[in-house]
Design a protein around this motif. Structure first.
Motif, PDB file in Angstrom:
ATOM      1  N   PRO A  29       0.645  -1.088  -0.028  1.00 44.03           N
ATOM      2  CA  PRO A  29      -0.028  -0.147  -0.047  1.00 44.03           C
ATOM      3  C   PRO A  29       0.723   1.226   0.075  1.00 44.03           C
ATOM      4  O   PRO A  29       2.079   1.209   0.079  1.00 44.03           O
ATOM      5  CB  PRO A  29      -0.804  -0.048   1.247  1.00 44.03           C
ATOM      6  N   ILE A  30       0.106   2.427   0.013  1.00 45.31           N
ATOM      7  CA  ILE A  30       0.852   3.588  -0.180  1.00 45.31           C
ATOM      8  C   ILE A  30      -0.126   4.646   0.769  1.00 45.31           C
ATOM      9  O   ILE A  30      -1.156   4.543   1.085  1.00 45.31           O
ATOM     10  CB  ILE A  30       0.882   4.251  -1.516  1.00 45.31           C
ATOM     11  N   THR A  31       0.904   5.851   1.196  1.00 42.17           N
ATOM     12  CA  THR A  31       0.127   6.896   1.821  1.00 42.17           C
ATOM     13  C   THR A  31       0.814   8.049   1.457  1.00 42.17           C
ATOM     14  O   THR A  31       1.919   8.419   0.922  1.00 42.17           O
ATOM     15  CB  THR A  31       0.421   6.630   3.513  1.00 42.17           C
ATOM     16  N   PHE A  32       0.081   9.240   1.675  1.00 42.60           N
ATOM     17  CA  PHE A  32       0.357  10.619   0.844  1.00 42.60           C
ATOM     18  C   PHE A  32       0.514  11.574   1.898  1.00 42.60           C
ATOM     19  O   PHE A  32      -0.248  11.803   3.002  1.00 42.60           O
ATOM     20  CB  PHE A  32      -0.514  10.932  -0.204  1.00 42.60           C
ATOM     21  N   SER A  33       1.404  12.634   1.926  1.00 44.53           N
ATOM     22  CA  SER A  33       1.378  13.685   2.705  1.00 44.53           C
ATOM     23  C   SER A  33       0.104  14.669   2.290  1.00 44.53           C
ATOM     24  O   SER A  33      -0.432  14.543   1.340  1.00 44.53           O
ATOM     25  CB  SER A  33       2.669  14.527   2.407  1.00 44.53           C
ATOM     26  N   LYS A  34      -0.386  15.875   3.274  1.00 48.52           N
ATOM     27  CA  LYS A  34      -1.274  16.621   2.757  1.00 48.52           C
ATOM     28  C   LYS A  34      -1.223  17.370   1.433  1.00 48.52           C
ATOM     29  O   LYS A  34      -2.338  17.525   0.861  1.00 48.52           O
ATOM     30  CB  LYS A  34      -1.498  17.625   4.125  1.00 48.52           C
ATOM     31  N   ASP A  35      -0.178  17.765   1.278  1.00 49.16           N
ATOM     32  CA  ASP A  35       0.125  18.282  -0.237  1.00 49.16           C
ATOM     33  C   ASP A  35       0.174  17.451  -1.258  1.00 49.16           C
ATOM     34  O   ASP A  35       0.429  17.909  -2.448  1.00 49.16           O
ATOM     35  CB  ASP A  35       1.081  19.357   0.143  1.00 49.16           C
ATOM     36  N   PHE A  36       0.408  16.324  -1.126  1.00 54.51           N
ATOM     37  CA  PHE A  36       0.459  15.202  -2.029  1.00 54.51           C
ATOM     38  C   PHE A  36       1.560  15.173  -2.879  1.00 54.51           C
ATOM     39  O   PHE A  36       1.619  14.665  -4.049  1.00 54.51           O
ATOM     40  CB  PHE A  36      -0.811  15.202  -3.017  1.00 54.51           C
ATOM     41  N   ARG A  37       2.772  15.667  -2.449  1.00 50.85           N
ATOM     42  CA  ARG A  37       3.931  15.761  -3.019  1.00 50.85           C
ATOM     43  C   ARG A  37       4.976  14.695  -2.394  1.00 50.85           C
ATOM     44  O   ARG A  37       5.832  14.475  -3.070  1.00 50.85           O
ATOM     45  CB  ARG A  37       4.625  17.056  -2.645  1.00 50.85           C
ATOM     46  N   THR A  38       4.632  13.952  -1.438  1.00 46.11           N
ATOM     47  CA  THR A  38       5.457  13.015  -0.996  1.00 46.11           C
ATOM     48  C   THR A  38       4.483  11.752  -0.517  1.00 46.11           C
ATOM     49  O   THR A  38       3.528  12.006  -0.130  1.00 46.11           O
ATOM     50  CB  THR A  38       6.092  13.692   0.402  1.00 46.11           C
ATOM     51  N   ALA A  39       5.139  10.720  -0.854  1.00 50.61           N
ATOM     52  CA  ALA A  39       4.489   9.549  -0.627  1.00 50.61           C
ATOM     53  C   ALA A  39       5.524   8.172   0.155  1.00 50.61           C
ATOM     54  O   ALA A  39       6.659   8.582  -0.364  1.00 50.61           O
ATOM     55  CB  ALA A  39       4.071   8.883  -1.925  1.00 50.61           C
ATOM     56  N   TYR A  40       4.709   7.671   0.854  1.00 48.61           N
ATOM     57  CA  TYR A  40       5.637   6.417   1.311  1.00 48.61           C
ATOM     58  C   TYR A  40       4.846   5.340   0.912  1.00 48.61           C
ATOM     59  O   TYR A  40       3.540   5.302   1.167  1.00 48.61           O
ATOM     60  CB  TYR A  40       5.677   6.416   2.807  1.00 48.61           C
TER      61      TYR A  40
END
Length: 231
Positions: free
Chosen positions: A104-115
């Motif tokens: 799976p994936i997760t995003f920062s609030k600004d959708f510029r960083t993902a893990y």
């Protein structure tokens, strides 16, 4: 900081084999039209749609398989949701797609960083035999305005145990993951890592009030969403 993570778990949903006391509320579950005979799981809100994992490839003749199990590896897919319904599913990002398992994936609030979770392999020697073993790790990627890239492994990854299923806290300072690392309470436990700049701290257990002797999986922190980029 030990108390800080408790404040961050404002809404954290745990899928646990040991969960008891299920709510008595009733919900209607309706299958979506992009479901297949394979696996679709772990959706995340993104860009007026969802990103999710699936083991069903869209590229004819190009199917990556786990060399240990022979099963198809999962990729990240995107489906847009609007007033007319659901779009056809598409590969979320070709620049993140590899011959390894993704999601799976997760995003920062600004959708510029993902893990996101990605498998990695290591060769282990057993007597006179060399065997390649797959493990899961968490990787970071950034969006440059055009496409996703700059993929780097998190420092807490290991070739001795699995780490995956990441989710970011609402302020982006804590990264929750699932791991079967030695010393845990159960088979799989939830841990957190403190994010400072571009670095991640070592994993710390969220504690025995959450972790049990069973398997805790798929933590989820509620994030407020807004329009975001996709390549």
């Amino acid at each position: 900081m030990a108390k800080a993570y408790l404040k961050q778990i404002l809404i954290i949903l745990l899928v646990s084999l040991g969960t008891h006391g299920v709510s008595q509320e009733s919900f209607e579950i309706t299958p979506l039209n992009f479901n297949t005979s394979g696996k679709e799981y772990s959706p995340q809100y993104y860009n007026e749609g969802i990103v999710f994992c699936s083991d069903q490839t869209l590229i004819e003749g190009l199917t990556y398989q786990d060399f240990e199990t022979g099963k198809a590896l999962t990729d990240l897919f995107f489906v847009k949701i609007d007033s007319s319904g659901l779009s056809n599913k598409a590969i979320f990002s070709l620049s993140l797609r590899s011959s390894f398992h993704e999601g799976p994936i997760t995003f920062s609030k600004d959708f510029r960083t993902a893990y996101f979770t990605r498998s990695h392999s290591v060769q282990k020697k057993l007597k006179n035999m060399v065997k390649t073993k797959n493990y899961l790790g968490v990787y970071k990627a950034t969006f440059d305005g055009t496409k996703w890239g700059n993929v780097t492994p998190c420092s807490f990854n290991s070739f001795e145990y699995n780490v995956g299923q990441p989710t970011l806290s609402s302020d982006g300072t804590l990264l929750y993951v699932v791991s079967d690392k030695p010393g845990g309470k159960g088979g799989k436990d939830i841990y957190y890592s403190i994010i400072i700049g571009d670095s991640c701290s070592e994993l710390t257990s969220v504690g025995n009030k959450i972790n049990t002797e069973y398997n805790e999986m798929f933590p989820f922190c509620l994030l407020y969403t807004s329009p975001s980029p996709r390549d």
